[in-house]
Design a protein around this motif. Structure first.
Motif, PDB file in Angstrom:
ATOM      1  N   ALA B 120       0.836  -1.205   0.000  1.00  0.00           N
ATOM      2  CA  ALA B 120       0.000   0.000   0.000  1.00  0.00           C
ATOM      3  C   ALA B 120       0.871   1.255   0.000  1.00  0.00           C
ATOM      4  O   ALA B 120       0.617   2.212  -0.733  1.00  0.00           O
ATOM      5  CB  ALA B 120      -0.934  -0.004   1.212  1.00  0.00           C
ATOM      6  N   MET B 125       0.252   5.261  -1.590  1.00  0.00           N
ATOM      7  CA  MET B 125      -0.797   5.765  -0.695  1.00  0.00           C
ATOM      8  C   MET B 125      -0.138   6.607   0.401  1.00  0.00           C
ATOM      9  O   MET B 125       0.936   6.261   0.893  1.00  0.00           O
ATOM     10  CB  MET B 125      -1.557   4.613  -0.044  1.00  0.00           C
ATOM     11  N   GLN B 129      -4.214   7.285   3.882  1.00  0.00           N
ATOM     12  CA  GLN B 129      -4.863   6.392   2.906  1.00  0.00           C
ATOM     13  C   GLN B 129      -4.541   4.933   3.215  1.00  0.00           C
ATOM     14  O   GLN B 129      -5.400   4.066   3.094  1.00  0.00           O
ATOM     15  CB  GLN B 129      -4.402   6.733   1.486  1.00  0.00           C
ATOM     16  N   LYS B 133      -7.859   3.051   3.760  1.00  0.00           N
ATOM     17  CA  LYS B 133      -8.210   2.264   2.575  1.00  0.00           C
ATOM     18  C   LYS B 133      -7.729   0.825   2.673  1.00  0.00           C
ATOM     19  O   LYS B 133      -8.206  -0.039   1.955  1.00  0.00           O
ATOM     20  CB  LYS B 133      -7.596   2.900   1.316  1.00  0.00           C
ATOM     21  N   VAL B 134      -6.735   0.581   3.523  1.00  0.00           N
ATOM     22  CA  VAL B 134      -6.170  -0.768   3.577  1.00  0.00           C
ATOM     23  C   VAL B 134      -6.216  -1.357   4.989  1.00  0.00           C
ATOM     24  O   VAL B 134      -6.831  -2.389   5.221  1.00  0.00           O
ATOM     25  CB  VAL B 134      -4.714  -0.776   3.049  1.00  0.00           C
ATOM     26  N   PRO B 137     -10.053  -1.419   6.740  1.00  0.00           N
ATOM     27  CA  PRO B 137     -10.944  -2.447   6.160  1.00  0.00           C
ATOM     28  C   PRO B 137     -10.472  -3.867   6.446  1.00  0.00           C
ATOM     29  O   PRO B 137     -11.276  -4.765   6.668  1.00  0.00           O
ATOM     30  CB  PRO B 137     -10.892  -2.158   4.658  1.00  0.00           C
ATOM     31  N   MET B 138      -9.144  -4.070   6.446  1.00  0.00           N
ATOM     32  CA  MET B 138      -8.638  -5.425   6.685  1.00  0.00           C
ATOM     33  C   MET B 138      -8.774  -5.821   8.154  1.00  0.00           C
ATOM     34  O   MET B 138      -8.896  -6.998   8.472  1.00  0.00           O
ATOM     35  CB  MET B 138      -7.167  -5.518   6.257  1.00  0.00           C
TER      36      MET B 138
END
Lengths: 336, 219
Positions: B120, B125, B129, B133-134, B137-138
């Motif tokens: 990422a 990113m 971010q 974004k990573v 969510p994970m």
């Protein structure tokens, strides 16, 4: 061109990962950084996109010091492929590929449309677009990783052991596609591997690192095989380097003898096999003028009669090479 | 087992003060406030610690210390310091909510495949971010398990509000005990248990909705 200018990386705690490395990676070519583990090759690669900062020295891209550039913007302009692909598990294949175009401001719709095309480009079925990474095989994931790196069409690609997590058969296929893609795209590629065979096969330039983070030798694969700088390089490229160096010479100027009578041909002149007293044995393969001397040697050794058969573009046999002729040719090649 | 209180229709009148539906509503209100305030504190703190790796001792020790604090004792202390009212109750319940959410946010980020985080960053990113974004969510499955465990605890413990004169389902327990009406105590216990199960169900559905299917699938 990517330039390492007297780069040193010392980790807190005292370990020297990279020790005064100066190196140039030519534009549009593949440069492979290779060496045993702990030789600083990955550290060097990661200094190009600033995932690691050098302790001293500079890394320049086309003359611009990367340390002066905005980290995120720099990285968006450099494709990044890693071992095991490092795909985002919560995103579909398509959205993984669309990552960088979306980051640089494309709409999701545009980015996805382009991503679909890229999947085909790297040899993936577009039907996989809606899948998640966990649903793909290792080889497929690696292809998605390459597609993600290519998505914003960066001039530079960094590849950290991109093919080492897949089995040999899949790796062979990925190598072929890598060479095909690179022929089309002409990116400036820096690739890290610990596998010297991979380095020699894929690299235009190979930089061999040794433990302690110094460069042992930089050169074309041919140069490294023919003229290793020292014992370490010679050992590293392997004992059969003489035979392997034949991979780089084509059979274009290898003299051939006329096709003998005991080679059975079909109606179109294509070789069928060697006539023996009561049977015909297959030739075991043929070569053309563009094939390597290594293949010719291989064919001559494997042939039931010790003769390699050359064919023209139409597949018709147009000459043969015996062991002896091959040795003479190599002898002449050495003295010239 | 005397279920007469629970099944007496007059205790289910929506417009009667102290009826079971009204107690449920006030109970849920305390639960909601404690969860909201606790999450607002613990989530950013846990994400920060997990993302940067700084202050991880705080995440681990806060988890352990928070779990061992007796809520009723803390509530009495708060009442002594602040007087009666909603505030001491909310403080006591919020202290209960923070540890599981803080710890799960931290653990969720720490347990991620660092190669993915590296990728990422490598694709360009920015740090926020990477987080939103990573990493987040994970980490959602782990984080949501923390939220669910916090919710279960606070639903059960919000009954202490009645001990300092507030409403909620604790009224059935406290008042029932005071007048030896065990049918009422039983009704309170059952309603709290059912409420806890329903709330967990709602959170489980929420989790299903917000967690990417990519994190559930296997080949």
């Amino acid at each position: 061109m990517i330039t390492f200018d007297d780069v040193v990386k010392v980790y807190p705690g005292g370990g020297t990962a990279v020790d005064h490395v100066s190196l140039e990676l030519p534009t549009g070519r593949t440069t492979v950084l290779v060496g045993p583990s702990g030789c600083g090759k990955t550290t060097s690669l990661r200094m190009i996109n600033r995932l690691i900062s050098p302790t001293s020295g500079r890394v320049l891209i086309d003359g611009q010091d990367v340390a002066q550039q905005d980290e995120a913007l720099l990285r968006r302009g450099i494709g990044y492929v890693i071992q095991h692909a490092g795909l985002f598990p919560h995103r579909t294949v398509l959205d993984n590929v669309a990552t960088v175009p979306v980051l640089v401001g494309k709409t999701r719709r545009e980015a996805r449309a382009a991503a679909l095309g890229l999947l085909e480009r790297v040899g993936l079925d577009p039907a996989l677009a809606k899948r998640y990474p966990a649903q793909l095989s290792g080889g497929q994931q690696q292809r998605v990783g390459v597609a993600r790196a290519l998505a914003a069409d960066p001039p530079i690609m960094l590849m950290d052991e991109p093919f080492s997590a897949v089995d040999p058969v899949v790796r062979e296929g990925l190598h072929r596609e890598f060479l095909r893609l690179q022929q089309d795209l002409g990116k400036t590629i820096a690739m890290v591997t610990h596998d010297i065979d991979e380095a020699i096969k894929l690299g235009d330039v190979v930089a061999i690192f040794r433990q302690g983070g110094t460069l042992a030798q930089v050169g074309t694969p041919q140069e490294l095989l023919a003229d290793p700088a020292d014992g370490f390089v010679a050992e590293f490229v392997g004992r059969d380097r003489g035979l392997r160096s034949l991979s780089f010479d084509t059979a274009a100027d290898l003299p051939v003898k006329p096709v003998p009578d005991d080679l059975e041909l079909d109606g179109a002149g294509r070789p069928v096999g060697w006539r023996k007293t009561n049977e015909t044995v297959p030739t075991g393969g043929t070569f053309t003028k563009t094939d390597s001397l290594r293949l010719v040697t291989d064919l001559a050794i494997l042939s039931p009669v010790g003769i390699a058969v050359r064919v023209g573009e139409d597949g018709a046999a147009d000459g043969v090479v015996r062991h002896r002729d091959l040795v003479d040719h190599l002898e002449a090649r050495r003295s010239s | 087992m005397n279920l007469s209180y629970l099944f007496d229709i007059t205790h289910w009148q929506l417009d009667t003060a102290g009826s079971i539906p009204q107690l449920i509503l006030s109970h849920l209100w305390y639960v909601f406030l404690a969860l909201a305030i606790g999450t607002a504190i613990a989530l950013p703190a846990g994400l920060y610690i997990g993302h940067t790796g700084r202050g991880s001792f705080l995440a681990i020790n806060a988890g352990n210390a928070g779990r061992s604090l007796p809520t009723l004792g803390l509530l009495m202390l708060m009442v002594t310091l602040l007087g009666l009212g909603l505030l001491p109750v909310l403080i006591a319940l919020t202290v209960l909510v923070i540890p599981p959410i803080l710890t799960s946010a931290y653990a969720g980020l720490r347990s991620l495949d660092q190669r993915v985080v590296d990728a990422a960053r490598g694709v360009g990113m920015r740090p926020w971010q990477v987080l939103f974004k990573v990493e987040l969510p994970m980490a959602l499955p782990v984080l949501m398990s923390g939220v669910r465990s916090a919710a279960l605890q606070v639903v059960a413990t919000a009954t202490v509000a009645a001990a300092v004169g507030l409403g909620g389902l604790g009224r059935l327990l406290i008042d029932g005990l005071a007048v030896n009406d065990y049918s009422r105590v039983l009704a309170g216990a059952i309603v709290v248990a059912v409420l806890a199960v329903l709330l967990d169900l709602v959170l489980a559905l929420t989790q299903r909705w917000i967690v990417s299917p990519g994190l559930r699938v296997t080949r």
